[in-house]
Design a protein around this motif. Structure first.
Motif, PDB file in Angstrom:
ATOM      1  N   ILE A  99       0.854  -1.207   0.000  1.00 41.84           N
ATOM      2  CA  ILE A  99       0.000   0.000   0.000  1.00 41.84           C
ATOM      3  C   ILE A  99       0.882   1.246   0.000  1.00 41.84           C
ATOM      4  N   SER A 100       0.503   2.218  -0.841  1.00 44.01           N
ATOM      5  CA  SER A 100       1.161   3.526  -0.809  1.00 44.01           C
ATOM      6  C   SER A 100       0.257   4.485  -0.054  1.00 44.01           C
ATOM      7  N   SER A 101       0.837   5.264   0.858  1.00 47.10           N
ATOM      8  CA  SER A 101       0.048   6.233   1.635  1.00 47.10           C
ATOM      9  C   SER A 101       0.512   7.646   1.340  1.00 47.10           C
ATOM     10  N   LEU A 102      -0.459   8.522   1.172  1.00 41.08           N
ATOM     11  CA  LEU A 102      -0.160   9.939   0.927  1.00 41.08           C
ATOM     12  C   LEU A 102      -0.782  10.751   2.057  1.00 41.08           C
ATOM     13  N   ILE A 103      -0.026  11.682   2.611  1.00 44.28           N
ATOM     14  CA  ILE A 103      -0.593  12.546   3.654  1.00 44.28           C
ATOM     15  C   ILE A 103      -0.319  14.010   3.303  1.00 44.28           C
ATOM     16  N   VAL A 136      -3.734  20.066   5.288  1.00 45.52           N
ATOM     17  CA  VAL A 136      -5.200  19.925   5.354  1.00 45.52           C
ATOM     18  C   VAL A 136      -5.585  18.680   6.149  1.00 45.52           C
ATOM     19  N   ASN A 137      -4.550  17.998   6.653  1.00 45.28           N
ATOM     20  CA  ASN A 137      -4.780  16.821   7.482  1.00 45.28           C
ATOM     21  C   ASN A 137      -5.643  15.770   6.772  1.00 45.28           C
ATOM     22  N   GLU A 138      -5.236  15.447   5.542  1.00 49.59           N
ATOM     23  CA  GLU A 138      -5.966  14.433   4.779  1.00 49.59           C
ATOM     24  C   GLU A 138      -5.013  13.313   4.395  1.00 49.59           C
ATOM     25  N   ARG A 139      -5.592  12.123   4.255  1.00 46.61           N
ATOM     26  CA  ARG A 139      -4.772  10.954   3.937  1.00 46.61           C
ATOM     27  C   ARG A 139      -5.424  10.178   2.814  1.00 46.61           C
ATOM     28  N   HIS A 140      -4.593   9.550   1.971  1.00 48.60           N
ATOM     29  CA  HIS A 140      -5.146   8.718   0.895  1.00 48.60           C
ATOM     30  C   HIS A 140      -4.239   7.507   0.710  1.00 48.60           C
ATOM     31  N   TRP A 167      -5.626  17.747  -4.285  1.00 47.43           N
ATOM     32  CA  TRP A 167      -4.184  17.440  -4.252  1.00 47.43           C
ATOM     33  C   TRP A 167      -3.897  15.997  -4.637  1.00 47.43           C
ATOM     34  N   LYS A 168      -4.834  15.079  -4.359  1.00 43.59           N
ATOM     35  CA  LYS A 168      -4.568  13.644  -4.621  1.00 43.59           C
ATOM     36  C   LYS A 168      -4.327  13.410  -6.104  1.00 43.59           C
TER      37      LYS A 168
END
Ligand code: GLA
Length: 384
Positions: A64-68, A72-76, A91-92
């Protein structure tokens, strides 16, 4: 560069992912003059600034790749073999677009984790999106030893914006953010990507950026429409791009296109000329002439190209009435975002106070102010 931001990202990354990241910095940019000329193969005159995006990036130990996005305190989270644009993904889409465009070149990357944050306002004409794209592609290139040149990387960044964010942008922002050099601006010929670097020393003047703090909702579709209009006029002219159009040539096809399209195409021809004149003005240290060209550029963007808005016009009109400011114009795509001003240094504080008051009175919004230093382009940074 913002040391606190770098430190914060590094610590966050280590806490979250238990490894040390590679850190990249990609700057935002200003553009002295040359609005909407880049996708017409024309001239632009941008510079990288000392504000931008910092990205911390390292291989993931799962698939899994995680983006933070720390601001804006968001994660994907996503899988590398399952990437597509996300509706209103913000941004994603810039990050996913980069991954997808790298994959399209046939290069392989492994799952990775990314935390990024910045000190440029988002979506306001200082190219926070190009900075994000460049910080990610630069980081992935380093991490996975992809062997991409800087030029290849900026085209990957641009394509990511086209295919994942849906904005048919030119190459100026990505170029300036990648290739910027301290104390200089870049006269870029977007037809052949030839660049002339010029030292910017404004003496007792400096650059003041004023953010309208508005972004009118049609900004992106209007941008794509302008590009389509220019392509339509080019097809009527039977040439490759508006770069090689002339006012005489446009007159010949005037009755085949609408008055509005004619005005837009004329703007592009005239703006290209202004960029060259601005370059010469800077070389001759003729700041007054540079200022006049900035005001003329804004007039064209407002009246001919039709990409300004009341808030930007207010700021530029205010500048025109003040002897402290020798030139001002809207910057970037338009419909909000920032205006660039060239102002006498000693009047900076009082001018900021006056504009802030007048703007708040008129629009009931607080505009914000940035002074910027012209800086180096995208790079790896050492943790502090
Ligand atoms: C945006 C785009 C650029 C350029 C400017 C307008 O910043 O990303 O490519 O077209 O608008 O000059």
């Amino acid at each position: 560069m913002n040391k606190d931001l770098i430190e914060r990202l590094k610590l966050n990354f280590e806490t979250e992912f238990k490894t040390k990241p590679i850190l990249t910095f990609a700057p935002g940019r200003i553009n002295l003059i040359g609005g909407h000329t880049d996708y017409n193969d024309g001239f632009v005159f941008p510079a990288a600034i000392d504000k931008g995006i910092v990205a911390a990036i390292q291989e993931s130990n799962t698939n899994i790749s995680s983006l933070i996005a720390i601001d804006v305190n968001e994660r994907h989270e996503f899988l590398l073999n399952d990437i597509s644009p996300i509706n209103n993904g913000g941004w994603k889409n810039y990050v996913l677009g980069i991954v997808s465009e790298i994959q399209k070149t046939g290069r392989t990357i492994k799952p990775f984790n990314l935390i990024f944050g910045g000190d440029i306002p988002r979506g306001s004409g200082l190219s926070s999106s190009a900075a994000l794209e460049n910080s990610v592609v630069f980081g992935l290139n380093e991490l996975f030893q992809l062997g991409l040149s800087k030029k290849e990387m900026i085209f990957i960044s641009q394509k990511a914006e086209h295919s994942f964010a849906g904005v048919q942008c030119g190459i100026m922002d990505q170029y300036a953010s990648m290739f910027g050099k301290k104390h200089t601006a870049i006269l870029l010929d977007c037809e052949n990507m030839e660049a002339s670097i010029v030292n910017i020393d404004l003496g007792d003047h400096e650059i003041l950026i004023i953010n309208t703090e508005v972004k009118h909702s049609l900004a992106e579709s209007e941008y794509n429409e302008r590009r389509a209009t220019c392509e339509f006029v080019v097809s009527q002219l039977g040439i490759n791009s508006l770069r090689s159009a002339s006012n005489d040539g446009l007159l010949l096809i005037k009755d085949k296109i609408s008055e509005a399209d004619y005005k837009k195409a004329r703007y592009v021809v005239e703006e290209n000329n202004r960029v060259i004149q601005a370059f010469n003005a800077i070389k001759n240290n003729d700041l007054e002439q540079l200022g006049k060209l900035l005001f003329a550029s804004h007039k064209g963007l407002k009246q001919q190209y039709n990409v300004s808005c009341n808030e930007l016009d207010f700021l530029v009109d205010y500048a025109k009435k003040s002897s402290e400011v020798i030139g001002a114009r809207m910057m970037g795509g338009g419909f909000g975002g920032c205006a660039i001003n060239i102002i006498k240094k000693k009047f900076l504080e009082p001018y900021i106070n006056d504009v802030a008051k007048a703007y708040a009175q008129k629009f009931n919004i607080d505009c914000s102010f940035y002074t910027v230093n012209l800086s180096d382009g995208t790079r790896i940074i050492k943790p502090i």
